[in-house]
Write an enzyme that holds these catalytic residues in place. Structure first.
Site, PDB file in Angstrom:
ATOM      1  N   GLY A  10       0.813  -1.219   0.000  1.00  0.00           N
ATOM      2  CA  GLY A  10       0.000   0.000   0.000  1.00  0.00           C
ATOM      3  C   GLY A  10       0.844   1.266   0.000  1.00  0.00           C
ATOM      4  N   GLY A  17      11.390   5.276 -11.068  1.00  0.00           N
ATOM      5  CA  GLY A  17      12.449   5.406 -10.068  1.00  0.00           C
ATOM      6  C   GLY A  17      13.792   5.580 -10.758  1.00  0.00           C
ATOM      7  CE1 TYR A  50      23.419  -3.980 -10.126  1.00  0.00           C
ATOM      8  CE2 TYR A  50      22.125  -2.215  -9.164  1.00  0.00           C
ATOM      9  CZ  TYR A  50      22.196  -3.397  -9.867  1.00  0.00           C
ATOM     10  OH  TYR A  50      21.040  -3.978 -10.328  1.00  0.00           O
ATOM     11  CG  HIS A 105      21.051  -9.055  -7.766  1.00  0.00           C
ATOM     12  ND1 HIS A 105      21.984  -8.093  -7.563  1.00  0.00           N
ATOM     13  CD2 HIS A 105      20.508  -8.756  -8.971  1.00  0.00           C
ATOM     14  CE1 HIS A 105      22.006  -7.238  -8.582  1.00  0.00           C
ATOM     15  NE2 HIS A 105      21.116  -7.628  -9.450  1.00  0.00           N
TER      16      HIS A 105
HETATM   17  P1  NAP Z   1      18.382   1.014 -18.814  1.00  0.00           P
HETATM   18  O1  NAP Z   1      17.860   1.823 -17.690  1.00  0.00           O
HETATM   19  O2  NAP Z   1      17.462   0.264 -19.676  1.00  0.00           O
HETATM   20  O3  NAP Z   1      19.301   1.897 -19.752  1.00  0.00           O
HETATM   21  C1  NAP Z   1      20.346   2.690 -19.261  1.00  0.00           C
HETATM   22  C2  NAP Z   1      20.968   3.383 -20.471  1.00  0.00           C
HETATM   23  O4  NAP Z   1      19.987   4.227 -21.086  1.00  0.00           O
HETATM   24  C3  NAP Z   1      22.136   4.283 -20.078  1.00  0.00           C
HETATM   25  O5  NAP Z   1      23.090   4.201 -21.116  1.00  0.00           O
HETATM   26  C4  NAP Z   1      21.515   5.672 -20.034  1.00  0.00           C
HETATM   27  O6  NAP Z   1      22.444   6.696 -20.369  1.00  0.00           O
HETATM   28  C5  NAP Z   1      20.486   5.562 -21.140  1.00  0.00           C
HETATM   29  N1  NAP Z   1      19.346   6.460 -20.899  1.00  0.00           N
HETATM   30  C6  NAP Z   1      18.691   6.706 -19.740  1.00  0.00           C
HETATM   31  N2  NAP Z   1      17.700   7.573 -19.912  1.00  0.00           N
HETATM   32  C7  NAP Z   1      17.712   7.908 -21.243  1.00  0.00           C
HETATM   33  C8  NAP Z   1      16.934   8.775 -22.041  1.00  0.00           C
HETATM   34  N3  NAP Z   1      15.920   9.456 -21.514  1.00  0.00           N
HETATM   35  N4  NAP Z   1      17.250   8.889 -23.366  1.00  0.00           N
HETATM   36  C9  NAP Z   1      18.276   8.198 -23.901  1.00  0.00           C
HETATM   37  N5  NAP Z   1      19.040   7.332 -23.188  1.00  0.00           N
HETATM   38  C10 NAP Z   1      18.769   7.202 -21.875  1.00  0.00           C
HETATM   39  O7  NAP Z   1      19.451  -0.064 -18.270  1.00  0.00           O
HETATM   40  P2  NAP Z   1      19.920  -0.678 -16.897  1.00  0.00           P
HETATM   41  O8  NAP Z   1      20.836   0.238 -16.170  1.00  0.00           O
HETATM   42  O9  NAP Z   1      20.408  -2.040 -17.231  1.00  0.00           O
HETATM   43  O10 NAP Z   1      18.589  -0.890 -16.038  1.00  0.00           O
HETATM   44  C11 NAP Z   1      18.100   0.036 -15.110  1.00  0.00           C
HETATM   45  C12 NAP Z   1      18.350  -0.404 -13.671  1.00  0.00           C
HETATM   46  O11 NAP Z   1      17.732  -1.648 -13.390  1.00  0.00           O
HETATM   47  C13 NAP Z   1      19.810  -0.673 -13.339  1.00  0.00           C
HETATM   48  O12 NAP Z   1      20.557   0.517 -13.227  1.00  0.00           O
HETATM   49  C14 NAP Z   1      19.672  -1.455 -12.058  1.00  0.00           C
HETATM   50  O13 NAP Z   1      19.376  -0.603 -10.970  1.00  0.00           O
HETATM   51  C15 NAP Z   1      18.474  -2.336 -12.417  1.00  0.00           C
HETATM   52  N6  NAP Z   1      18.879  -3.664 -12.949  1.00  0.00           N
HETATM   53  C16 NAP Z   1      18.615  -4.767 -12.200  1.00  0.00           C
HETATM   54  C17 NAP Z   1      18.968  -6.022 -12.661  1.00  0.00           C
HETATM   55  C18 NAP Z   1      18.638  -7.236 -11.835  1.00  0.00           C
HETATM   56  O14 NAP Z   1      19.140  -8.325 -12.136  1.00  0.00           O
HETATM   57  N7  NAP Z   1      17.839  -7.091 -10.819  1.00  0.00           N
HETATM   58  C19 NAP Z   1      19.595  -6.172 -13.909  1.00  0.00           C
HETATM   59  C20 NAP Z   1      19.839  -5.036 -14.664  1.00  0.00           C
HETATM   60  C21 NAP Z   1      19.455  -3.797 -14.181  1.00  0.00           C
HETATM   61  P3  NAP Z   1      23.195   7.615 -19.287  1.00  0.00           P
HETATM   62  O15 NAP Z   1      23.457   6.762 -18.079  1.00  0.00           O
HETATM   63  O16 NAP Z   1      24.416   8.044 -19.999  1.00  0.00           O
HETATM   64  O17 NAP Z   1      22.297   8.791 -18.952  1.00  0.00           O
END
Ligand code: NAP
Length: 276
Positions: A10, A17, A50, A105
């Site tokens: 809730g 985020g 990370y 994770h």
């Molecule tokens: P994402 O958020 O899909 O993509 C990040 C990329 O997109 C970066 O290169 C970023 O550039 C770019 N970006 C962000 N906003 C943008 C926009 N408005 N226009 C153009 N490009 C943009 O990838 P991700 O980091 O893999 O996923 C997000 C989060 O999910 C992670 O940071 C992490 O916290 C979490 N995650 C969790 C797991 C898991 O196993 N639980 C796995 C992967 C990810 P810049 O950084 O240069 O701005």
């Protein structure tokens, strides 16, 4: 920002985020995260993996009460004692005495009963308010929930983006039914967003133009059209942070949703859960 209840808890949580994987150490990252908080993107997703929780700690210093703070234990640390140690270390690096959400994770070789018992212990000790998992498909969620005696799984963090929509078949409906918040990671495909010269990229641009929105904003709105889904894009650049905060607070028409659905079709059969 738009807020919605975080599953059965809730708790009102920001629909968009901030992810932190590969967010480099340094002032720029701290500023990007703080700007995100200013814009209401107060769900911050960290993890011991990370190796940058201190950056998050610096960004949230003095603002802890605004933040819905999540972190994750590595499967190799997820024993009864290891989970507690990992959580203690994350809390120290993050500069706080409690998390809002602590996740396993991904599934490893330590029995889920042991990890879930450790997780319940963390809640009892006040080290985290809620617990959950990441990269769990339906049958694994059922096992995790069965292993819990007092608590309930609050969230499952999974891969979800335009080109990987497998979770729409069973996982999202299952989570909706059981009050489990789905947190979509890599909502932009982790750097594989449809390019402007691809048919899909052109469509996103065309649709965005109708609302004064960018292709990335259209993607965030499409993914969060289910009311139990949250997204955590990572953005080190401030222009990206600002753009992502505008991914919600408006609605796509049914026609536009149908066009996106056609351009980026969900699988028509069950597929293994995607994972990065
Ligand atoms: P994402 O958020 O899909 O993509 C990040 C990329 O997109 C970066 O290169 C970023 O550039 C770019 N970006 C962000 N906003 C943008 C926009 N408005 N226009 C153009 N490009 C943009 O990838 P991700 O980091 O893999 O996923 C997000 C989060 O999910 C992670 O940071 C992490 O916290 C979490 N995650 C969790 C797991 C898991 O196993 N639980 C796995 C992967 C990810 P810049 O950084 O240069 O701005």
């Amino acid at each position: 920002m738009e807020w919605r209840p975080f599953g059965w808890t809730g708790e009102q949580v920001a629909v968009v985020g901030q992810g932190t994987w590969k967010l480099p150490p340094g002032r720029r990252s701290v500023q990007a995260l703080r700007l995100g908080l200013d814009l209401g993107m107060t769900h911050v997703d960290a993890a011991e993996l990370y190796a940058n929780e201190e950056v998050v700690g610096e960004a949230i210093a003095g603002r802890r009460k605004e933040v819905f703070l999540a972190s994750k234990v590595l499967p190799t640390h997820a024993s009864r004692a290891g989970t507690r140690t990992a959580c203690e270390q994350s809390l120290r690096r993050l500069g706080t005495d409690h998390l809002d959400l602590y996740l396993l994770h991904w599934r490893g070789s330590i029995p889920i009963e042991e990890t879930m018992a450790a997780m319940e212990d963390l809640v009892a000790r006040g080290m985290t308010r809620f617990i959950g998992v990441s990269n769990f498909d339906v049958h694994e969620l059922e096992e995790a929930q069965k292993a819990l005696t007092k608590e309930k799984i609050a969230s499952n963090q999974v891969l979800y983006h335009l080109e990987d929509r497998g979770i729409e078949r069973k996982l999202i409906p299952y989570c909706a039914k059981h009050g489990i918040a789905v947190v979509a990671y890599s909502p932009f495909g982790h750097d594989s967003f449809p390019g402007p010269d691809t048919p899909g990229g052109r469509l996103l641009k065309q649709i965005g133009a109708r609302y004064g929105k960018t292709p990335h904003q259209v993607a965030l709105r499409f993914l969060t059209r289910h009311d139990n889904v949250f997204v955590i894009p990572k953005a080190a650049r401030t222009e990206h942070v600002i753009e992502n905060s505008g991914g919600v607070g408006w609605q796509l028409s049914e026609e536009d949703i149908a066009l996106i659905d056609k351009a980026f079709p969900a699988p028509d059969h069950d597929v293994p859960l995607g994972m990065i």
